[in-house]
Design a protein around this motif. Structure first.
Motif, PDB file in Angstrom:
ATOM      1  N   ASP A 213       0.809  -1.214   0.000  1.00 51.65           N
ATOM      2  CA  ASP A 213       0.000   0.000   0.000  1.00 51.65           C
ATOM      3  C   ASP A 213       0.843   1.266   0.000  1.00 51.65           C
ATOM      4  OD1 ASP A 213      -2.225  -1.573   0.073  1.00 51.65           O
ATOM      5  OD2 ASP A 213      -2.775  -1.122   2.143  1.00 51.65           O
ATOM      6  N   ASP A 214       0.288   2.284  -0.620  1.00 53.74           N
ATOM      7  CA  ASP A 214       0.864   3.625  -0.540  1.00 53.74           C
ATOM      8  C   ASP A 214       0.546   4.185   0.847  1.00 53.74           C
ATOM      9  OD1 ASP A 214       1.511   6.300  -0.676  1.00 53.74           O
ATOM     10  OD2 ASP A 214       0.522   6.659  -2.590  1.00 53.74           O
ATOM     11  N   LYS A 216       0.551   7.036   1.979  1.00 54.53           N
ATOM     12  CA  LYS A 216      -0.090   8.345   1.951  1.00 54.53           C
ATOM     13  C   LYS A 216      -1.572   8.264   1.574  1.00 54.53           C
ATOM     14  CE  LYS A 216       3.414  10.888   3.162  1.00 54.53           C
ATOM     15  NZ  LYS A 216       3.411  11.601   4.452  1.00 54.53           N
ATOM     16  N   THR A 217      -2.066   7.048   1.331  1.00 52.71           N
ATOM     17  CA  THR A 217      -3.486   6.887   1.020  1.00 52.71           C
ATOM     18  C   THR A 217      -4.321   7.262   2.238  1.00 52.71           C
ATOM     19  OG1 THR A 217      -2.982   5.085  -0.510  1.00 52.71           O
ATOM     20  CG2 THR A 217      -5.265   5.289   0.232  1.00 52.71           C
ATOM     21  N   LYS A 224      -4.037   2.525  -2.534  1.00 53.07           N
ATOM     22  CA  LYS A 224      -3.297   2.504  -3.785  1.00 53.07           C
ATOM     23  C   LYS A 224      -2.068   1.632  -3.603  1.00 53.07           C
ATOM     24  CE  LYS A 224      -4.695   7.248  -4.906  1.00 53.07           C
ATOM     25  NZ  LYS A 224      -4.206   8.645  -5.151  1.00 53.07           N
ATOM     26  N   ARG A 225      -1.603   1.026  -4.663  1.00 51.21           N
ATOM     27  CA  ARG A 225      -0.444   0.146  -4.603  1.00 51.21           C
ATOM     28  C   ARG A 225       0.787   0.875  -5.139  1.00 51.21           C
ATOM     29  NH1 ARG A 225      -3.662  -2.162  -1.856  1.00 51.21           N
ATOM     30  NH2 ARG A 225      -4.612  -4.195  -2.233  1.00 51.21           N
ATOM     31  N   VAL A 226       1.880   0.775  -4.405  1.00 47.01           N
ATOM     32  CA  VAL A 226       3.130   1.357  -4.889  1.00 47.01           C
ATOM     33  C   VAL A 226       4.074   0.283  -5.406  1.00 47.01           C
ATOM     34  CG1 VAL A 226       3.003   3.366  -3.388  1.00 47.01           C
ATOM     35  CG2 VAL A 226       4.126   1.296  -2.564  1.00 47.01           C
ATOM     36  N   SER A 271       7.199   3.031   6.074  1.00 53.99           N
ATOM     37  CA  SER A 271       6.622   1.738   5.707  1.00 53.99           C
ATOM     38  C   SER A 271       7.760   0.747   5.523  1.00 53.99           C
ATOM     39  CB  SER A 271       5.807   1.846   4.413  1.00 53.99           C
ATOM     40  OG  SER A 271       5.329   0.573   4.011  1.00 53.99           O
ATOM     41  N   ILE A 312       9.681   2.416   2.326  1.00 48.80           N
ATOM     42  CA  ILE A 312       9.271   3.748   1.887  1.00 48.80           C
ATOM     43  C   ILE A 312       9.689   4.696   2.997  1.00 48.80           C
ATOM     44  CG2 ILE A 312       7.357   5.238   1.202  1.00 48.80           C
ATOM     45  CD1 ILE A 312       5.843   2.686   0.366  1.00 48.80           C
ATOM     46  N   GLN A 322      12.048   5.443  -2.069  1.00 48.83           N
ATOM     47  CA  GLN A 322      11.942   3.992  -1.906  1.00 48.83           C
ATOM     48  C   GLN A 322      13.333   3.361  -1.873  1.00 48.83           C
ATOM     49  OE1 GLN A 322       9.521   2.661  -5.169  1.00 48.83           O
ATOM     50  NE2 GLN A 322       7.664   3.647  -4.407  1.00 48.83           N
TER      51      GLN A 322
END
Length: 334
Positions: A213-214, A216-217, A224-226, A271, A312, A322
């Motif tokens: 997951d992002d 910052k969602t 959202k997927r990073v 993260s 992250i 990253q």
């Protein structure tokens, strides 16, 4: 014509003698455990459903290691000077905790429980602690104040308490994984609370793919997927302070506590994703790296080559960056 007919008969005969490829059914099991949910997918040519056995294992696991159950083994130890445990789960977690505590230079420390309670992340909600209270608690935080054997654990200092929440969830996944392996299950994914371990292939015959997951969602938005990480008979865990935190006087405090300072961590990693052979290791190390920060995490990873990581982090300018270990190779898609 006779020859063609003869060939056709022979072909149909031979085809009928070939072993037919059997489509192995996939079983889907879900439920609740450890204050969250679990989802398990596995293939089984006997079409067996192991939900009842799995729920029973998870219940017994909680009776050993959950601080939220008042009569659990760990809760009894926290109230006593020593405790002789009977379950098979206590010793493996103690042993692995000691190993990772030493390898992480104390960043991973299950004796942090009194600090977790003081900051309001335990079963009971409390007021914001002052600095004198934190200093008082730090006097009995340290894994060196714990001694244990295969049957017993004891305290070297009064008030020392254990909390395995940063490792036990991963270990419970390993326990379920091993149970399914004992039933000759080869292709599976065992997920609990977002952590998981896989074996073999998924229903499409591919490696299991896990989205990261992002951070910052927003909480009310769809994640959202990073990155996508493919797992090859491995386990994965992600830790972060972007979901579980509180705000006091305009400042955000995450649930990960630095056992050395006594305060919620203020590090560059926001993260921390770790891939490891077992979920117990992935769980513990993903927490430890939140405490160490990026540079020390890199040093540790250079010595722990069985671990893979994806971080992250915020750089000096507050921008998200990253970091990926080289051994993730082509199994990560950014």
């Amino acid at each position: 014509m006779i020859l063609i007919a003869a060939v056709a008969i022979i072909w149909f005969y031979r085809d009928s003698q070939k072993p037919k490829t059997k489509e192995v059914p996939y079983i889907y099991i879900s439920g609740e455990a450890q204050g969250t949910t679990y989802n398990i997918t596995y293939s089984d040519d006997e079409n067996r459903n192991f939900k009842q056995e799995i729920d029973s294992i998870l219940n017994q696991f909680d009776l050993s290691l959950s601080t939220y159950i008042k009569n659990s083994e760990i809760a009894k130890f926290n109230k006593a000077d020593s405790f002789q445990f009977k379950s098979p789960y206590f010793y493996p977690v103690l042993e692995k905790s000691k190993e990772i505590h030493e390898a992480s230079n104390g960043a991973f420390d299950p004796t942090v429980y009194p600090l977790i309670e003081a900051w309001g992340f335990g079963p009971e909600k409390v007021d914001f602690p002052d600095s004198s209270r934190i200093e008082e608690i730090k006097a009995y935080v340290g894994f060196e104040y714990i001694n244990f054997t295969r049957q017993k654990v004891l305290k070297e200092k009064d008030k020392v308490s254990l909390d395995f929440n940063a490792i036990a969830q991963g270990y419970s996944i390993d326990v379920i994984f091993d149970f399914l392996k004992s039933k000759n299950v080869q292709d599976m994914m065992v997920e609990l609370g977002g952590e998981l371990r896989v074996s073999g292939k998924n229903e499409n015959g591919d490696l299991w793919s896990i989205g990261i997951d992002d951070p910052k969602t927003e909480a009310d938005q769809q994640a959202k997927r990073v990155a996508i990480i493919k797992l090859d008979n491995e386990a994965i865990s992600t830790s972060g302070n972007y979901r579980k935190f509180f705000v006091y006087e305009g400042k955000k405090y995450g649930h990960s506590i630095n056992p050395k300072t006594g305060y919620p961590i203020q590090r560059d990693i926001i993260s921390s994703t770790v891939v490891a052979p077992s979920c117990m290791e992935a769980d513990a190390w993903s927490t430890a790296f939140m405490v160490t920060g990026l540079e020390q995490a890199k040093e540790i990873l250079s010595q722990q080559d069985h671990l893979k990581a994806f971080f992250i982090y915020e750089d000096a300018d507050g921008e998200l960056q990253q970091y990926t270990t080289e051994n993730l190779g082509g199994n990560i898609i950014l």
